[in-house]
Design a protein around this motif. Structure first.
Motif, PDB file in Angstrom:
ATOM      1  N   GLN A  10       4.299   1.261  -4.928  1.00  0.00           N
ATOM      2  CA  GLN A  10       2.985   1.742  -4.499  1.00  0.00           C
ATOM      3  C   GLN A  10       1.957   0.613  -4.505  1.00  0.00           C
ATOM      4  O   GLN A  10       1.053   0.572  -3.685  1.00  0.00           O
ATOM      5  CB  GLN A  10       2.528   2.875  -5.400  1.00  0.00           C
ATOM      6  CG  GLN A  10       1.214   3.484  -4.953  1.00  0.00           C
ATOM      7  CD  GLN A  10       0.817   4.675  -5.795  1.00  0.00           C
ATOM      8  OE1 GLN A  10       1.478   5.005  -6.758  1.00  0.00           O
ATOM      9  NE2 GLN A  10      -0.269   5.309  -5.431  1.00  0.00           N
ATOM     10  N   SER A  11       2.084  -0.311  -5.445  1.00  0.00           N
ATOM     11  CA  SER A  11       1.194  -1.468  -5.482  1.00  0.00           C
ATOM     12  C   SER A  11       2.043  -2.714  -5.665  1.00  0.00           C
ATOM     13  O   SER A  11       3.080  -2.681  -6.311  1.00  0.00           O
ATOM     14  CB  SER A  11       0.180  -1.343  -6.620  1.00  0.00           C
ATOM     15  OG  SER A  11       0.858  -1.323  -7.859  1.00  0.00           O
ATOM     16  N   LYS A  34       4.025  -4.085   3.323  1.00  0.00           N
ATOM     17  CA  LYS A  34       4.875  -3.146   2.578  1.00  0.00           C
ATOM     18  C   LYS A  34       6.230  -3.013   3.265  1.00  0.00           C
ATOM     19  O   LYS A  34       6.310  -2.905   4.478  1.00  0.00           O
ATOM     20  CB  LYS A  34       4.208  -1.777   2.494  1.00  0.00           C
ATOM     21  CG  LYS A  34       4.975  -0.795   1.628  1.00  0.00           C
ATOM     22  CD  LYS A  34       4.167   0.456   1.399  1.00  0.00           C
ATOM     23  CE  LYS A  34       4.904   1.470   0.570  1.00  0.00           C
ATOM     24  NZ  LYS A  34       4.923   1.180  -0.827  1.00  0.00           N
TER      25      LYS A  34
END
Length: 101
Positions: free
Chosen positions: A58-59, A80
């Motif tokens: 997610q990060s 991503k």
């Protein structure tokens, strides 16, 4: 300092903070965010925790060289990595026969 930046978008010049526009003349929200963020950071502070998360998380961190290579485009889709998991579905005939029962 931690924050969730806007990854893409634009504003009208009239709605942008004038002091930020003096530093960077842009309507792009991600660049205005970075300008504000850098202005708020104190010397020797960090903008986010140093991490080594995979780009599927997610990060995650992105090297500056990658951001430069992308023309400072901060759209998350540029960095991503998406992993598609293979899903094993039952054959439709099996499902239909179960429904008939």
């Amino acid at each position: 300092m931690l924050a969730n930046p806007p990854f893409a978008g634009s504003l009208d010049y009239e709605s942008c903070a004038k002091d930020l526009l003096q530093i960077v003349k842009t309507k792009k929200t991600e660049l205005l965010f970075l300008t504000l963020f850098l202005r708020l950071l104190k010397p020797a502070s960090r903008g986010c925790p140093k991490g080594f998360n995979e780009r599927t998380a997610q990060s995650f961190c992105v090297p500056k060289s990658d951001i430069v290579e992308q023309g400072y485009d901060l759209s998350i889709n540029r960095y991503k990595e998406v992993v598609h998991e293979e899903v094993d579905h039952r054959p439709p005939q099996v499902i239909l026969s179960e429904l008939e029962k």
